[in-house]
Design an enzyme around this catalytic site. Sequence first.
Site, PDB file in Angstrom:
ATOM      1  N   ARG A   5      48.389  44.094  44.847  1.00 12.98           N
ATOM      2  CA  ARG A   5      48.919  42.970  44.069  1.00 12.98           C
ATOM      3  C   ARG A   5      50.389  42.703  44.355  1.00 12.98           C
ATOM      4  O   ARG A   5      50.855  41.580  44.214  1.00 12.98           O
ATOM      5  CB  ARG A   5      48.732  43.241  42.580  1.00 12.98           C
ATOM      6  CG  ARG A   5      47.279  43.151  42.117  1.00 12.98           C
ATOM      7  CD  ARG A   5      47.205  43.220  40.604  1.00 12.98           C
ATOM      8  NE  ARG A   5      45.826  43.097  40.131  1.00 12.98           N
ATOM      9  CZ  ARG A   5      45.477  42.984  38.865  1.00 12.98           C
ATOM     10  NH1 ARG A   5      46.414  43.007  37.928  1.00 12.98           N
ATOM     11  NH2 ARG A   5      44.205  42.876  38.525  1.00 12.98           N
TER      12      ARG A   5
ATOM     13  N   GLY B  73      49.740  52.126  46.250  1.00 13.43           N
ATOM     14  CA  GLY B  73      49.523  53.149  45.230  1.00 13.43           C
ATOM     15  C   GLY B  73      49.925  54.541  45.684  1.00 13.43           C
ATOM     16  O   GLY B  73      50.313  54.780  46.835  1.00 13.43           O
TER      17      GLY B  73
ATOM     18  N   GLU C 194      43.631  74.656  38.534  1.00 10.82           N
ATOM     19  CA  GLU C 194      44.891  73.934  38.723  1.00 10.82           C
ATOM     20  C   GLU C 194      45.918  74.446  37.721  1.00 10.82           C
ATOM     21  O   GLU C 194      45.564  74.792  36.588  1.00 10.82           O
ATOM     22  CB  GLU C 194      44.693  72.433  38.507  1.00 10.82           C
ATOM     23  CG  GLU C 194      43.696  71.769  39.443  1.00 10.82           C
ATOM     24  CD  GLU C 194      43.550  70.291  39.131  1.00 10.82           C
ATOM     25  OE1 GLU C 194      44.113  69.469  39.876  1.00 10.82           O
ATOM     26  OE2 GLU C 194      42.881  69.953  38.140  1.00 10.82           O
TER      27      GLU C 194
ATOM     28  N   LEU D  60      48.083  57.273  46.143  1.00  8.61           N
ATOM     29  CA  LEU D  60      47.253  57.875  47.191  1.00  8.61           C
ATOM     30  C   LEU D  60      47.675  57.376  48.570  1.00  8.61           C
ATOM     31  O   LEU D  60      47.770  58.156  49.522  1.00  8.61           O
ATOM     32  CB  LEU D  60      45.775  57.553  46.950  1.00  8.61           C
ATOM     33  CG  LEU D  60      44.813  58.112  47.996  1.00  8.61           C
ATOM     34  CD1 LEU D  60      44.747  59.627  47.917  1.00  8.61           C
ATOM     35  CD2 LEU D  60      43.415  57.505  47.842  1.00  8.61           C
TER      36      LEU D  60
ATOM     37  N   HIS E 146      33.425  67.414  43.755  1.00 11.69           N
ATOM     38  CA  HIS E 146      33.878  68.496  44.628  1.00 11.69           C
ATOM     39  C   HIS E 146      33.029  69.757  44.500  1.00 11.69           C
ATOM     40  O   HIS E 146      32.570  70.331  45.494  1.00 11.69           O
ATOM     41  CB  HIS E 146      35.334  68.861  44.321  1.00 11.69           C
ATOM     42  CG  HIS E 146      36.283  67.716  44.389  1.00 11.69           C
ATOM     43  ND1 HIS E 146      36.147  66.685  45.290  1.00 11.69           N
ATOM     44  CD2 HIS E 146      37.409  67.437  43.679  1.00 11.69           C
ATOM     45  CE1 HIS E 146      37.138  65.827  45.121  1.00 11.69           C
ATOM     46  NE2 HIS E 146      37.911  66.254  44.157  1.00 11.69           N
TER      47      HIS E 146
END
Length: 485
Positions: free
Chosen positions: A46, A15, A212, A17, A236
């Site tokens: 997978r 993935g 952001e 990350l 966070h």
Amino acid sequence: MREAVSKLLLFGATGDLAKRMLLPSLYGLHADGLLPQGLEIYATARSDHDDAAYRDLAKAALDEFLPDDRKDESHIGGFLDRLFYQPLDASKTEGFDDLARKIGDVSGGLAIFLSTAPSLFEPTIAGLKSAGLAGDNVRIGLEKPLGHDLESSRHINDAVARAFPEDRTFRIDHYLGKETVQNILALRFGNTMFEPVWNANGIAHVQITVSETVGLEGRAGFYDDTGAIRDMVQNHMLQLLALVAMEPPAQFDATAIRNEKVKVLQSLRTIGKEEVATHTVTGQYAEGAVGQQPVPGYAEELGKPSTTETFVAVKAHIDNWRWQGVPFYLRTGKRMPRRQSEIYIQFKAVPHSIFAERGGALQPNKLIIRLQPEEYVRLMVMAKEPGLDREGVRLREVPLDLSLTSAFAGTRRRIAYERLLLDLIEGDPTLFVRRDEVEAQWSWIDSIRAGWQSGGITPKSYAAGSWGPSSAIALTERDGVTWHD
């Protein structure tokens, strides 16, 4: 601290990350000689790869995401030799026996990093347990989100606890791996000048902003089901609040620090349906411009109308002796003018100004802890301007700066995941989140969301590139406070 393990298992290993953060972080630890000698890293997802194909994928990720000055072919080759891959559909128990055979002997200890969809947590835990991969020398790290409310969080935690007790469960909040976040503890508890005024007698208010500039960035499905308060505030921002507000721990260890954090989180004043209209603001970005570039609105990016908030501001209170009456203003949003994470602490004004009759105007001292993109601590103090003062004393606010980038210029700045992965491998839980912390956070957030629902409160529109709805300004200005932009 426990013994370092001899094997690491990564779920979700193909993935985003893993490619952006986990593999570069593990490589950085390998290149600096910080991984245990002989540590083997097993990857699973997978995708139908073998060891060689996964090493090619990892090499491509390192080529793309490593800084040029960190690329060293000899180190990269040695790192890739540590990697092994086993395909697995984690929703099905039968594949876990093959995974266990691939990993082999775990008597030297196994650390598992679980970065999968929350819906796979429960079958994954059951599969690990059935395959004998959940013994006393196995610990597990869990990447958020850990549920979407208190009930689902408890369900996930109960499922994990059936195989892994609390002392072998490491819940990850990557903000806690940032150097500047850890410097909050050094600043507060390593310097004598702050603690005497770090309370309601010395501090007027605290602001925590995480802004952001990006929009959905390929996370449309996840984000529309989550929203800003669950994506940012629940984890966070409440962790930052806890570090700012906690009592001094008796010592620097996991139990003492987390005990003090949870006391703060459990002392947060509930914001219910009567208070949400005056203590919270929720917004959703419309079209606008960020960095002089036109950007679409949230609904246009998503491709359908939505009531999901992309901005939230909250006025919070901590009901204990230290913080009684001190508001904590929390603000986070997407498509803001700048990307920044900071803690802004405004101290109370001096009780009497000796300069007033000579025309000298005083401003309260301010402490700014910037977490990103720059990393610095700045204390704003009053100083006299040079001159003969024939027409009065002129005072000016000047900064006392500690640039962490400059002060530690010879030290390489590490990705937060480097520290967290190494702590997981070595078994140090200090920077991980305990179950009672998570549940206290969810309890507070759930009350706000229930208040929004019962009051029919939906997000107000704000232009992309602005600091949110105008009501966010009113949230602080009612108290005579201005957001630190």
